[in-house]
Design a protein around this motif. Structure first.
Motif, PDB file in Angstrom:
ATOM      1  N   SER A 239       0.850  -1.193   0.000  1.00 55.58           N
ATOM      2  CA  SER A 239       0.000   0.000   0.000  1.00 55.58           C
ATOM      3  C   SER A 239       0.889   1.249   0.000  1.00 55.58           C
ATOM      4  N   ILE A 240       0.455   2.256  -0.762  1.00 61.01           N
ATOM      5  CA  ILE A 240       1.258   3.468  -0.930  1.00 61.01           C
ATOM      6  C   ILE A 240       0.419   4.686  -0.576  1.00 61.01           C
ATOM      7  N   ASP A 241       1.048   5.631   0.156  1.00 57.32           N
ATOM      8  CA  ASP A 241       0.363   6.869   0.513  1.00 57.32           C
ATOM      9  C   ASP A 241       1.278   8.073   0.296  1.00 57.32           C
ATOM     10  N   TYR A 242       0.794   9.055  -0.457  1.00 55.63           N
ATOM     11  CA  TYR A 242       1.427  10.370  -0.547  1.00 55.63           C
ATOM     12  C   TYR A 242       0.598  11.292   0.338  1.00 55.63           C
ATOM     13  N   LYS A 243       1.191  11.728   1.446  1.00 51.09           N
ATOM     14  CA  LYS A 243       0.462  12.510   2.435  1.00 51.09           C
ATOM     15  C   LYS A 243       0.889  13.976   2.405  1.00 51.09           C
ATOM     16  N   ASP A 244       0.049  14.806   1.828  1.00 50.65           N
ATOM     17  CA  ASP A 244       0.279  16.251   1.771  1.00 50.65           C
ATOM     18  C   ASP A 244       1.694  16.552   1.254  1.00 50.65           C
ATOM     19  N   VAL A 245       2.070  15.915   0.155  1.00 46.91           N
ATOM     20  CA  VAL A 245       3.441  15.989  -0.369  1.00 46.91           C
ATOM     21  C   VAL A 245       3.652  17.256  -1.200  1.00 46.91           C
ATOM     22  N   SER A 246       4.732  17.965  -0.872  1.00 45.15           N
ATOM     23  CA  SER A 246       5.194  19.100  -1.682  1.00 45.15           C
ATOM     24  C   SER A 246       6.662  18.871  -2.017  1.00 45.15           C
ATOM     25  N   PHE A 247       7.078  19.361  -3.175  1.00 47.68           N
ATOM     26  CA  PHE A 247       8.473  19.161  -3.592  1.00 47.68           C
ATOM     27  C   PHE A 247       8.912  20.289  -4.497  1.00 47.68           C
ATOM     28  N   ARG A 248      10.204  20.681  -4.290  1.00 44.71           N
ATOM     29  CA  ARG A 248      10.825  21.639  -5.191  1.00 44.71           C
ATOM     30  C   ARG A 248      12.308  21.270  -5.323  1.00 44.71           C
ATOM     31  N   TYR A 249      12.889  21.571  -6.480  1.00 45.82           N
ATOM     32  CA  TYR A 249      14.307  21.347  -6.713  1.00 45.82           C
ATOM     33  C   TYR A 249      15.066  22.556  -6.189  1.00 45.82           C
ATOM     34  N   ASN A 250      15.864  22.363  -5.136  1.00 51.84           N
ATOM     35  CA  ASN A 250      16.626  23.457  -4.522  1.00 51.84           C
ATOM     36  C   ASN A 250      15.691  24.625  -4.206  1.00 51.84           C
ATOM     37  N   GLU A 251      16.022  25.802  -4.713  1.00 54.37           N
ATOM     38  CA  GLU A 251      15.185  26.980  -4.449  1.00 54.37           C
ATOM     39  C   GLU A 251      14.300  27.314  -5.645  1.00 54.37           C
ATOM     40  N   GLU A 252      14.195  26.357  -6.560  1.00 51.04           N
ATOM     41  CA  GLU A 252      13.417  26.623  -7.761  1.00 51.04           C
ATOM     42  C   GLU A 252      11.918  26.631  -7.453  1.00 51.04           C
ATOM     43  N   GLU A 253      11.160  26.981  -8.476  1.00 46.64           N
ATOM     44  CA  GLU A 253       9.708  27.007  -8.345  1.00 46.64           C
ATOM     45  C   GLU A 253       9.190  25.624  -7.967  1.00 46.64           C
ATOM     46  N   SER A 254       8.183  25.608  -7.149  1.00 44.89           N
ATOM     47  CA  SER A 254       7.636  24.352  -6.652  1.00 44.89           C
ATOM     48  C   SER A 254       7.129  23.471  -7.797  1.00 44.89           C
ATOM     49  N   VAL A 255       7.413  22.159  -7.710  1.00 42.77           N
ATOM     50  CA  VAL A 255       6.974  21.195  -8.721  1.00 42.77           C
ATOM     51  C   VAL A 255       5.669  20.532  -8.281  1.00 42.77           C
ATOM     52  N   LEU A 256       5.593  20.192  -7.000  1.00 42.13           N
ATOM     53  CA  LEU A 256       4.394  19.560  -6.449  1.00 42.13           C
ATOM     54  C   LEU A 256       3.938  20.318  -5.206  1.00 42.13           C
ATOM     55  N   GLU A 257       2.640  20.455  -5.044  1.00 43.75           N
ATOM     56  CA  GLU A 257       2.098  21.165  -3.883  1.00 43.75           C
ATOM     57  C   GLU A 257       0.929  20.370  -3.276  1.00 43.75           C
ATOM     58  N   HIS A 258       1.090  19.942  -2.017  1.00 40.98           N
ATOM     59  CA  HIS A 258       0.018  19.335  -1.218  1.00 40.98           C
ATOM     60  C   HIS A 258      -0.703  18.205  -1.969  1.00 40.98           C
ATOM     61  N   ILE A 259       0.091  17.229  -2.411  1.00 44.64           N
ATOM     62  CA  ILE A 259      -0.461  16.081  -3.143  1.00 44.64           C
ATOM     63  C   ILE A 259      -0.838  14.973  -2.160  1.00 44.64           C
ATOM     64  N   ASN A 260      -2.051  14.456  -2.321  1.00 44.24           N
ATOM     65  CA  ASN A 260      -2.509  13.330  -1.506  1.00 44.24           C
ATOM     66  C   ASN A 260      -2.993  12.212  -2.423  1.00 44.24           C
ATOM     67  N   VAL A 261      -2.351  11.068  -2.327  1.00 44.52           N
ATOM     68  CA  VAL A 261      -2.720   9.910  -3.150  1.00 44.52           C
ATOM     69  C   VAL A 261      -2.637   8.663  -2.279  1.00 44.52           C
ATOM     70  N   HIS A 262      -3.622   7.800  -2.394  1.00 48.34           N
ATOM     71  CA  HIS A 262      -3.589   6.507  -1.705  1.00 48.34           C
ATOM     72  C   HIS A 262      -3.768   5.391  -2.735  1.00 48.34           C
ATOM     73  N   VAL A 263      -2.910   4.378  -2.639  1.00 54.64           N
ATOM     74  CA  VAL A 263      -3.016   3.208  -3.521  1.00 54.64           C
ATOM     75  C   VAL A 263      -3.065   1.970  -2.643  1.00 54.64           C
ATOM     76  N   ASP A 264      -4.145   1.223  -2.737  1.00 52.96           N
ATOM     77  CA  ASP A 264      -4.245  -0.029  -1.978  1.00 52.96           C
ATOM     78  C   ASP A 264      -3.255  -1.051  -2.527  1.00 52.96           C
ATOM     79  N   ALA A 265      -2.833  -1.956  -1.662  1.00 53.44           N
ATOM     80  CA  ALA A 265      -1.902  -3.014  -2.079  1.00 53.44           C
ATOM     81  C   ALA A 265      -2.497  -3.824  -3.230  1.00 53.44           C
ATOM     82  N   GLY A 266      -1.680  -4.042  -4.251  1.00 52.18           N
ATOM     83  CA  GLY A 266      -2.097  -4.837  -5.393  1.00 52.18           C
ATOM     84  C   GLY A 266      -2.944  -4.098  -6.407  1.00 52.18           C
TER      85      GLY A 266
END
Length: 577
Positions: free
Chosen positions: A337-364
């Motif tokens: 099972s996979i969970d992205y919980k309020d995920v944000s990401f940016r490369y160094n100080e660059e503009e944000s690539v991902l903002e507050h992503i929430n995804v759930h994937v059940d096993a299989g």
């Protein structure tokens, strides 16, 4: 001093060789210093006796000197042979450490680094360090013994003459130190420029097919010529400094002889020095000057080695951005099972690539990510195996934050099939076995069958032992892709990332590959990135993501019924069909 301490630790595994090397160097220096003294003593004692006494003693004297020079030869051989071997082993250790450090770095490091420059640090820089490792202690030790020893013996012959000589040596040393600093700057510049040449070469050769397809050989010629010319200018500046350094020191060496001749003649005229002592003095002057010449020549090697070692330590002291937590646990009994919980990401100080992503994937279960290029789909997938770390939020597998798990166990649980397949230079069998290095031949064959590539492999000249060429150049895109899929079948991970695995293939190849991928994904948690929407119709959930984040999510049918962004993409691909 800090740099010296870091360098000295590489001698530790070879302490016995190092100290024996220094002992042999001591013997060589002692023999060289002893000969003029022996000659002086013999001239004043032995050679003043009657001829029959001299003749009777010559055999013993000759045998003693012969034995002394046999020992010196053996010591010189050890210094030359084992000393160089020690330097080569230290170079090998450093190269291994540097390679291992490169392996520790995350994708971020490679995003901002050039492969050619990294190879320059791994190869050419370390060769000069190896030479320094061997010749450094030996040259300094031997030269110090000879300079100090000959200076003491010169004082014993005539103190005033030796003090005058010392004044010339002091001026010579000051000149050398000043020029040494100037040379160091040019050697560091040399390192940077040759790294630029290597980078340009690697870039052009890696992209040779693109170069030729656009008939841009002349453009690449000019690009390489620019970096090559910059290196030449740097070398010219370096050789100018070396010319001043060496010619200046040769001038001071001449001044030493001139000082001995003029001052020695004055002291002979004053009756405080006899001609025989001046002759012995001249012999010791040669012994005194020789190590100075060695140190002068060594300065070039020293500067090359130091500049190379500085570049080496820069990499070794770079802290990998992604490391295992000291208390990191092994990922075991993976459900998937996979969970992205309020995920944000940016490369160094660059503009944000991902903002507050929430995804759930059940096993299989399977999730597909679609959307425009640059929307963050590949980045989202790269966060799962920790190729990058989230800026905020958390990525979890079976409710365990991936940052609390060991990287090896985490990545062993994830199989990745990418659009740009990389095959290593080797055989088909070796490339499939990369998914499980200790796999048996039966397991490799079974994985190839699962990937629908076994029958093709049997048609190759050497079957599974056929060489694929650099980056798999002898195979088609579809064939390479199926080998990469066989690699993942062999790995047998509970989770999959399929990153546009069929987007670069023709329709017929896509159908073969898609069958293999469907078989591979069966029963595994799967995240698929796809531009060809026909490949993801059966996904349990489709997520539409763009620069503004998640826009839509649902099954193929529900998203078409919404007549939103997904429906727009789908109709664009299949209009007229």
């Amino acid at each position: 001093m800090q740099l010296f301490k870091k360098f000295a630790k590489y001698y530790k595994p070879y302490k016995a060789v190092f100290f024996l090397d220094m002992l042999c160097a001591l013997v060589v220096s002692a023999v060289d210093l002893a000969f003029p003294q022996i000659l002086s003593i013999l001239t004043k004692t032995f050679f003043t006796q009657q001829s029959n006494v001299i003749l009777n003693g010559l055999l013993k004297l000759g045998l003693a000197l012969f034995f002394m020079y046999v020992i010196r030869t053996a010591c010189r051989f050890y210094v030359t042979y084992q000393g160089h071997v020690m330097g080569a082993k230290m170079e090998s250790d450093m190269r291994q450490d540097l390679f291992d450090q490169y392996e520790r770095f995350s994708f971020s490091y490679y995003d901002r680094s050039n492969t050619g420059e990294m190879m320059s640090k791994l190869v050419s820089d370390l060769f000069d360090i190896s030479e320094l490792a061997h010749h450094g202690p030996e040259n300094i030790f031997i030269s110090a013994i000879k300079i100090i020893g000959s200076f003491v013996l010169l004082l014993m012959i005539n103190v005033p003459l030796t003090l005058i000589l010392s004044a010339v040596v002091v001026v010579m040393v000051l000149f050398s130190l000043y020029q040494n600093d100037k040379m160091q700057e040019t050697f560091m510049d040399n390192r940077r420029k040759i790294a630029s040449v290597n980078a340009s070469l690697q870039d052009s050769l890696a992209g040779i097919r693109v170069v030729k397809s656009f008939a841009n050989e002349e453009m690449e010629h000019k690009k390489f010529q620019t970096s090559n010319q910059q290196f030449l200018v740097s070398k010219e500046s370096n050789y100018l400094r070396m010319g001043i350094f060496h010619s200046g020191n040769n001038f001071f060496e001449g001044m030493l002889f001139l000082t001995v001749l003029v001052a020695g003649g004055y002291f002979i005229a004053q009756g405080t020095l006899n001609a025989a002592d001046l002759a012995v003095y001249a012999l010791y002057i040669n012994i005194f000057i020789n190590p100075i010449e060695v140190l002068i020549e060594f300065t070039e090697l020293l500067q090359k080695g130091i500049s190379g070692f500085r570049r080496f330590t820069e990499v070794m002291e770079t802290v990998p951005e992604i490391q295992d937590d000291p208390n990191a646990a092994e990922l075991t009994n993976v459900k998937g099972s996979i969970d992205y919980k309020d995920v944000s990401f940016r490369y160094n100080e660059e503009e944000s690539v991902l903002e507050h992503i929430n995804v759930h994937v059940d096993a299989g279960r399977s999730v597909a990510l679609v959307g425009p290029s640059g929307g963050g789909k590949s980045t989202l997938c790269s966060l799962l195996p920790r190729f990058y770390d989230v800026t905020s939020g958390a990525v979890c597998i079976d409710d365990k934050d991936v940052r609390t798990l060991t990287q090896q166990s985490l990545r062993n649980a994830i199989g990745i099939v990418q659009q740009d397949v990389y095959l290593f230079g080797g055989t088909v069998r070796e490339n499939i076995a990369y998914g499980k290095p200790n796999a048996t031949m039966d397991e490799i064959v079974e994985a190839a069958k699962e990937a629908n590539i076994h029958d093709f492999i049997l048609t190759l000249p050497d079957g599974y032992d056929t060489f694929v060429g650099e980056r798999g150049a002898r195979l088609s895109g579809g064939q390479k892709q199926r080998i990469s899929i066989a690699r993942v079948f062999l790995k047998n991970p509970p989770m999959l990332i399929l990153d546009e695995a069929t987007s670069a293939l023709d329709n017929e190849s896509e159908q073969y590959i898609q069958k293999s991928l469907d078989k591979l994904a069966h029963g595994r948690t799967t995240i698929t990135i796809a531009h060809r929407l026909s490949t993801i119709r059966n996904a349990d959930e489709i997520i539409v993501i763009d620069n503004d984040g998640i826009r839509e999510r649902g099954t193929h049918e529900t998203l078409l019924a919404k007549n939103g962004l997904y429906a727009k993409y789908y109709n664009m691909q299949f209009q007229g069909k």
